[in-house]
Scaffold this active site. Structure first.
Site, PDB file in Angstrom:
ATOM      1  N   ARG A   1     -15.034  -4.902 -21.407  1.00  0.00           N
ATOM      2  CA  ARG A   1     -13.803  -4.031 -20.775  1.00  0.00           C
ATOM      3  C   ARG A   1     -13.273  -4.883 -19.750  1.00  0.00           C
ATOM      4  NH1 ARG A   1     -13.721  -0.955 -16.129  1.00  0.00           N
ATOM      5  NH2 ARG A   1     -12.302   0.781 -16.123  1.00  0.00           N
TER       6      ARG A   1
ATOM      7  N   SER B   1     -13.249   8.526 -25.127  1.00  0.00           N
ATOM      8  CA  SER B   1     -13.798   8.955 -23.985  1.00  0.00           C
ATOM      9  C   SER B   1     -13.592  10.660 -24.007  1.00  0.00           C
ATOM     10  CB  SER B   1     -13.042   8.662 -22.688  1.00  0.00           C
ATOM     11  OG  SER B   1     -13.100   6.829 -22.693  1.00  0.00           O
TER      12      SER B   1
ATOM     13  N   LYS C   1     -14.940   2.423 -11.307  1.00  0.00           N
ATOM     14  CA  LYS C   1     -13.545   2.934 -11.570  1.00  0.00           C
ATOM     15  C   LYS C   1     -13.433   4.099 -10.591  1.00  0.00           C
ATOM     16  CE  LYS C   1     -10.732   4.735 -15.183  1.00  0.00           C
ATOM     17  NZ  LYS C   1     -10.788   4.697 -16.845  1.00  0.00           N
TER      18      LYS C   1
HETATM   19  C1  LIG Z   1     -18.711   4.506 -23.473  1.00  0.00           C
HETATM   20  C2  LIG Z   1     -17.350   4.568 -22.685  1.00  0.00           C
HETATM   21  N1  LIG Z   1     -17.036   5.802 -22.136  1.00  0.00           N
HETATM   22  C3  LIG Z   1     -15.934   5.879 -21.533  1.00  0.00           C
HETATM   23  C4  LIG Z   1     -14.963   4.614 -21.339  1.00  0.00           C
HETATM   24  C5  LIG Z   1     -13.715   5.144 -20.607  1.00  0.00           C
HETATM   25  O1  LIG Z   1     -12.779   4.653 -21.366  1.00  0.00           O
HETATM   26  P1  LIG Z   1     -11.204   5.271 -20.834  1.00  0.00           P
HETATM   27  O2  LIG Z   1     -11.177   6.584 -20.543  1.00  0.00           O
HETATM   28  O3  LIG Z   1     -10.306   4.592 -21.838  1.00  0.00           O
HETATM   29  O4  LIG Z   1     -10.957   4.139 -19.560  1.00  0.00           O
HETATM   30  P2  LIG Z   1     -11.003   2.683 -19.430  1.00  0.00           P
HETATM   31  O5  LIG Z   1     -12.502   2.192 -19.726  1.00  0.00           O
HETATM   32  O6  LIG Z   1     -10.020   2.162 -20.506  1.00  0.00           O
HETATM   33  O7  LIG Z   1     -10.568   2.489 -17.951  1.00  0.00           O
HETATM   34  C6  LIG Z   1     -15.448   3.554 -21.751  1.00  0.00           C
HETATM   35  N2  LIG Z   1     -14.634   2.528 -21.508  1.00  0.00           N
HETATM   36  N3  LIG Z   1     -16.720   3.477 -22.458  1.00  0.00           N
HETATM   37  C1  LIG Z   2     -15.098   2.999 -17.471  1.00  0.00           C
HETATM   38  C2  LIG Z   2     -15.533   4.157 -17.030  1.00  0.00           C
HETATM   39  N1  LIG Z   2     -15.417   5.353 -17.313  1.00  0.00           N
HETATM   40  C3  LIG Z   2     -15.973   6.141 -16.736  1.00  0.00           C
HETATM   41  S1  LIG Z   2     -17.057   5.458 -15.642  1.00  0.00           S
HETATM   42  C4  LIG Z   2     -16.408   4.238 -16.148  1.00  0.00           C
HETATM   43  C5  LIG Z   2     -17.103   2.970 -15.397  1.00  0.00           C
HETATM   44  C6  LIG Z   2     -18.457   2.821 -15.783  1.00  0.00           C
HETATM   45  O1  LIG Z   2     -19.269   1.838 -14.806  1.00  0.00           O
HETATM   46  P1  LIG Z   2     -20.283   2.127 -13.671  1.00  0.00           P
HETATM   47  O2  LIG Z   2     -21.643   2.274 -14.475  1.00  0.00           O
HETATM   48  O3  LIG Z   2     -20.211   1.017 -12.780  1.00  0.00           O
HETATM   49  O4  LIG Z   2     -19.747   3.495 -13.017  1.00  0.00           O
END
Ligand SMILES: Cc1ncc(COP(=O)(O)OP(=O)(O)O)c(N)n1
Ligand SMILES: Cc1ncsc1CCOP(=O)(O)O
Ligand SMILES: [Mg+2]
Length: 500
Positions: A331, A400, A429
């Site tokens: 990601r 998500s 995030k």
């Molecule tokens: C396992 C998992 N869950 C949630 C997310 C978040 O995806 P999204 O809402 O598209 O946000 P971004 O990651 O694209 O910023 C994830 N990446 N993985």
């Molecule tokens: C991509 C994303 N979506 C919800 S939380 C998150 C980030 C997860 O990383 P962390 O474990 O550092 O909070």
């Protein structure tokens, strides 16, 4: 052609090999047989009978002995010793007369020490001319000519050390994988093919004189024995152990094949065949080479960027895997496509070698390009059905979710797993609101596909997640920014492993 023909040929030629056999009291073949062979030898045009499996083995052994004793040419003495060593009626005769091939070999050693030249005094011509008018009996053809074998220094101790050390590595690796097939997979067919691979290997190694290998062995002086990498020390599962061993077997076979070309092309060819069999075994036993699968066995997903200044992400990933991470998600919201591809390929190789899954965030196209096992899509990303058309039916799609309704919709849309959150405040995030552990508690009631809690989860709060009934989490900062990613992963895994 039978072993008795070879023996008769030695005697009909009054060869040094026959003299050697005579010296130790080996009974000569009947005059009748020798005369017949002599008569056939005189005619250049007689058909050559097919060599039998046993005569092939005798020939191979004679060549190996030539290398052991003289290096360059196969002589009748070598053939004589081979006849005493390889199982056949000739060896039975020698055994019943209590003739020991070691005596003959000592005699060969003596002649070398005394400076006697061991020369080729006849050539078994198995490639000779065939004649249509020839009788179809068991004639054999001998030509008085010397054919030189390849002129390498067969006593090069460096090559012997490579072959010796690599063969040992290969044997050990095969044992490890066989144990995995037998005790972990409980797979009789894979166990059988590994056993036969091991036997095939032992046979190929018979072409190399053991004495030559042993005489060059120098484990104490091997600079490689003390070098161990972090990656070699850490293994995350029996599958990882077996996969790493199979890789070692394949690499060893490759090395034996290449260096074996300096010794005997037939050895190199046998090793090459075994190497292909090892690839087949890998397909049968270890991770599928085609991407896909499902995540029901996974518990700890690590979200990693494509690059991070001051951090070696491959090291972080390896340590995290050693600590119990069993899915990696690439990601990176800022990396350009070239950087994504580069990182994706590195993560793919790493995850494949460790037998774990790789998920690509946001980008179905990149998921295909890097051969990821699946893609993760947010509520604002491509719809699941559209992504499916890009990634195909066999890859994983995750999505998500931030509410019970979204979880239910994800199941209807055919998601293979869901991320549920954000649970806590995240350093990775920014969020204004959090769904907290309440959503996790409720989620367990509505869906049976794998669900990963996400958002600010670390070793300090993971027990709350577990208490809400979640045995799966996706994290980034807690592992990525830890001084010891392995320990961080282990701490989180410990809480998750209490569930189920
Ligand atoms: C396992 C998992 N869950 C949630 C997310 C978040 O995806 P999204 O809402 O598209 O946000 P971004 O990651 O694209 O910023 C994830 N990446 N993985
Ligand atoms: C991509 C994303 N979506 C919800 S939380 C998150 C980030 C997860 O990383 P962390 O474990 O550092 O909070
Ligand atoms: Mg997204």
């Amino acid at each position: 052609m039978e072993p008795s023909d070879l023996l008769a040929a030695l005697f009909s030629d009054e060869s040094a090999g026959a003299a050697l056999l005579g010296e130790i009291g080996f009974p000569p073949p009947s005059t009748q047989t020798v005369t017949t062979v002599e008569a056939r030898t005189a005619a250049d045009t007689l058909p050559i009978p097919e060599p039998s499996e046993t005569t092939d083995r005798i020939r191979d052994r004679a060549i190996a002995l030539a290398r052991r004793f003289g290096g360059r040419e196969v002589s009748s003495e070598h053939l004589a010793v081979a006849l005493l060593e390889i199982e056949s009626p000739i060896r039975d005769t020698a055994n019943s007369a209590r003739l020991d091939p070691d005596t003959v070999r000592d005699r060969l050693d003596e002649s070398i020490a005394m400076g006697e030249v061991v020369e080729v005094d006849f050539q078994l011509d198995v490639d000779g001319p065939h004649s249509p008018e020839s009788p179809t009996d068991d004639s054999i053809s001998l030509r008085r000519e010397s054919r030189r074998t390849e002129s390498v220094d067969l006593f090069d101790p460096a090559v012997a050390r490579i072959i010796d050390a690599t063969a040992n590595r290969c044997r050990e690796g095969l044992r490890v994988v066989e144990d995995f097939a037998r005790f972990v997979r409980d797979d009789p067919s894979a166990t059988q093919s590994l056993k036969s691979l091991r036997h095939g290997f032992a046979e190929a190694m018979n072409l190399i004189p053991t004495e030559w290998l042993l005489s060059s062995r120098n484990t104490g002086g091997d600079v490689g024995t003390s070098i161990t990498t972090e990656a070699e020390r850490s293994r995350s599962s029996p599958e990882h152990v077996a996969a790493a061993s199979l890789k070692r077997v394949q690499e060893s076979l490759r090395s034996l094949e290449e260096y074996g070309k300096l010794i005997d092309p037939r050895f190199a060819e046998s090793i090459e065949r075994l190497r292909y069999r090892a690839y087949e075994t890998e397909q049968q036993l270890i991770v599928p080479t085609t991407p896909g699968g499902e995540l029901s066995a996974a518990h700890l997903m690590l979200l990693l960027p494509a690059m991070l200044p001051g951090r070696d992400l491959t090291q972080v990933a390896m340590q995290a895997i050693a600590g119990g991470v069993d899915v990696i998600q690439l990601r990176d919201k800022n990396a350009n496509d070239h950087v994504l591809l580069e990182a994706g390929r590195i993560f793919r190789e790493l995850t494949r070698n460790h037998g774990i899954r790789l998920i690509m965030n946001d980008r179905p196209d990149v998921a295909v390009a890097i051969e990821a096992d699946g893609v993760h899509l947010g509520q604002d990303d491509l719809p699941i059905k559209t992504a499916r058309r890009i990634i195909g039916p066999d890859r994983i799609v995750g999505t998500s979710t931030h509410s019970i309704e979204q979880i239910q919709q994800a199941v209807r849309d055919g998601a293979d797993y869901v991320g549920v959150g954000p649970t806590f405040a995240s350093t990775t995030k920014h969020f204004a609101e959090f769904t907290g552990v309440e959503l996790l508690r409720a989620a367990g009631e509505v869906a049976s596909i794998p669900m990963f809690a996400i958002g600010g989860i670390d070793a300090g709060n993971v027990s709350e997640v577990a208490a809400a009934g979640f045995g799966r989490v996706a994290v980034s900062g807690a592992i990525l920014n830890a001084d010891d990613p392995r320990q961080a992963a282990m701490n989180i895994r410990a809480a998750l492993d209490m569930i189920e």
